[in-house]
Design a protein around this motif. Sequence first.
Motif, short mmCIF file in Angstrom:
data_model
loop_
_atom_site.label_atom_id
_atom_site.label_comp_id
_atom_site.label_asym_id
_atom_site.label_seq_id
_atom_site.Cartn_x
_atom_site.Cartn_y
_atom_site.Cartn_z
N ALA A 114 0.83 -1.21 0.00
CA ALA A 114 0.00 0.00 0.00
C ALA A 114 0.87 1.26 0.00
N VAL A 115 1.96 1.23 0.74
CA VAL A 115 2.89 2.36 0.79
C VAL A 115 3.47 2.63 -0.61
N LEU A 116 3.89 1.56 -1.27
CA LEU A 116 4.48 1.69 -2.60
C LEU A 116 3.50 2.31 -3.59
N LEU A 117 2.25 1.85 -3.56
CA LEU A 117 1.24 2.36 -4.49
C LEU A 117 0.77 3.75 -4.11
N SER A 118 1.10 4.19 -2.89
CA SER A 118 0.75 5.55 -2.47
C SER A 118 1.86 6.54 -2.76
N GLY A 119 3.00 6.04 -3.24
CA GLY A 119 4.10 6.91 -3.56
C GLY A 119 4.93 7.35 -2.37
N MET A 120 4.78 6.69 -1.23
CA MET A 120 5.55 7.03 -0.05
C MET A 120 6.79 6.15 0.05
N SER A 121 7.68 6.51 0.97
CA SER A 121 8.93 5.77 1.14
C SER A 121 8.69 4.47 1.91
N ILE A 122 9.27 3.38 1.42
CA ILE A 122 9.01 2.06 1.98
C ILE A 122 9.72 1.85 3.31
N LEU A 123 11.04 2.00 3.32
CA LEU A 123 11.80 1.69 4.54
C LEU A 123 11.45 2.60 5.71
N PRO A 124 11.30 3.92 5.53
CA PRO A 124 10.87 4.75 6.66
C PRO A 124 9.48 4.38 7.18
N TYR A 128 8.34 1.43 7.29
CA TYR A 128 8.51 0.21 8.08
C TYR A 128 9.15 0.51 9.43
N THR A 129 10.24 1.28 9.42
CA THR A 129 10.99 1.48 10.67
C THR A 129 10.40 2.57 11.56
N GLU A 130 9.72 3.56 10.98
CA GLU A 130 9.24 4.69 11.77
C GLU A 130 7.73 4.66 12.04
N ILE A 131 7.01 3.78 11.34
CA ILE A 131 5.56 3.69 11.58
C ILE A 131 5.16 2.28 12.01
N PHE A 132 5.51 1.29 11.18
CA PHE A 132 5.09 -0.08 11.48
C PHE A 132 5.68 -0.58 12.81
N LEU A 133 7.00 -0.53 12.94
CA LEU A 133 7.65 -1.11 14.12
C LEU A 133 7.30 -0.38 15.42
N PRO A 134 7.27 0.97 15.46
CA PRO A 134 6.90 1.64 16.72
C PRO A 134 5.49 1.31 17.18
N ASN A 135 4.55 1.19 16.23
CA ASN A 135 3.18 0.88 16.62
C ASN A 135 3.04 -0.58 17.04
N LEU A 136 3.79 -1.46 16.39
CA LEU A 136 3.85 -2.86 16.84
C LEU A 136 4.36 -2.91 18.28
N ALA A 137 5.44 -2.18 18.54
CA ALA A 137 6.05 -2.19 19.87
C ALA A 137 5.13 -1.58 20.92
N ASN A 138 4.39 -0.55 20.55
CA ASN A 138 3.49 0.09 21.51
C ASN A 138 2.37 -0.85 21.94
N TYR A 139 1.81 -1.59 20.98
CA TYR A 139 0.77 -2.56 21.34
C TYR A 139 1.36 -3.65 22.22
N LEU A 140 2.55 -4.09 21.88
CA LEU A 140 3.23 -5.12 22.66
C LEU A 140 3.46 -4.64 24.09
#
Length: 464
Positions: A34-44, A46-58
């Motif tokens: 979804a990020v790729l098709l939205s024209g946004m940066s992939i790695l940021p 993952y590291t700045e949105i996906f992982l922090p929110n995963l960790a917060n729920y954890l």
Amino acid sequence: MAVLGIFLALGLLIFLAYKGFSVVVMAPVCALVAVLLSGMSILPSYTEIFLPNLANYLKVYFPFFLLGAIFGKAMEESGAAKAIAKAIVNKLGKERAVLAVVLSCAILTYGGISLFVVAFAVYPFAASVFKEADIPKRLLPVTIALGAFTFTMDAFPGTPQIQNSIPMKFYNTDLYAAPVVGIIATIIILCGGLAYIEWRKRTAQAKGEGYGTGHKNEPEFDENEALPSFGMSLLPLVSVLIVTLVLQKVVFPNWNIASWATQAPYNMAEGGITGTMNNWALIIGLLVGSILACLSNPKTMKVTIPKAINLGAIGSFLAILNTSSEVGFGNVIKSLPAFKSIANALIGINSNGSPLLSEAVAVNVLSGTTGSASGGMSIVLDMFGEKYMAWAAATGTSPELLHRVASMASGGMDTLPHNGAVITLLAITGLTHKQAYRDIFFITVLKTGTCFIMIFLQSFLHFV
């Protein structure tokens, strides 16, 4: 293209989960599509949105998954869960086989045992009594689902399941929020579900269909297996409920911690203290239940207490990582510019009334999409929780109602075919989606419909 990318990512996650791929791996992959098709940066992303929110729920919910899994494993290995199921099934007999299985699952689930452990514990006795009553085995999964995956998971006030604890953090409520709504919903779901299964049973038997032969995973049922007494088996379940109730209703309301908890090093938000303290109550309740489950029936433990604890802990990791990954996925989707139009549509539902309808639709949709009640609800409340609270204050809607509706809605469309609990239940019973999912889907529709019925009734009767 961006909006299409969001729906493509959602559909891909559903398909891959249904095919058996791990959500831990596929959730970030689908999010990055979804990020790729939205024209946004992939790695940021993952590291700045996906992982922090995963960790917060954890960070917030790990104790519930850990202690719940240890509690369930101790009840399983000591034979306590089986003892409770066996006592109820034997008491009610084959004439009321469906009711016996439903009540067995309901008591175990309401006592705080994981849904998966309940299915494992009840299945041998349920299969035995269904076979004795000559009830088609294909109706066994829906019977277990009615008792374990519906009203005692999120509707009946006080249930310690994760689906009933998540809203506490957002709405400063407790496990007993909106008791009238919860009790009425429980009655509708229980009576409606039992009536449906009985109708399906009579219809099948009228056509000459019985339990059937050649089934997979038929349990090895040992009538003489050494099990603990019913009373000692029930003690850990009751302790979870009593300890949590006393702490939430008596002890913590009279404990003023704002003067120090809002200061360093804790820095708790004053508006969230009540919800956090109620989380503490459930943690303590599950801890007490786990200790009693390990110590109350030592002679019947199949493994050592350290091993039971270790097995429970290991079992909790995959469950919380699955849900945390789904939450990370949802937050990546939430960050996409194209999601704003979807969010506005969800918030715009019944914009001139209370927020209950918008909340129910949003939680149902996200829970169904992710195949996870707790994951879908967490995503919605993370995104809209503050807006729903402000909306509720403006319309005079009780936060307790927000809690109960969110909890009930999460246990609605989450049980679509790709849901992990459904897949596990069918694997335990040795049946396929083709054989048994039709009836599980009816219970899903009944559960979802009940949530909206309660919103409709509350708008006229104004009960909590």
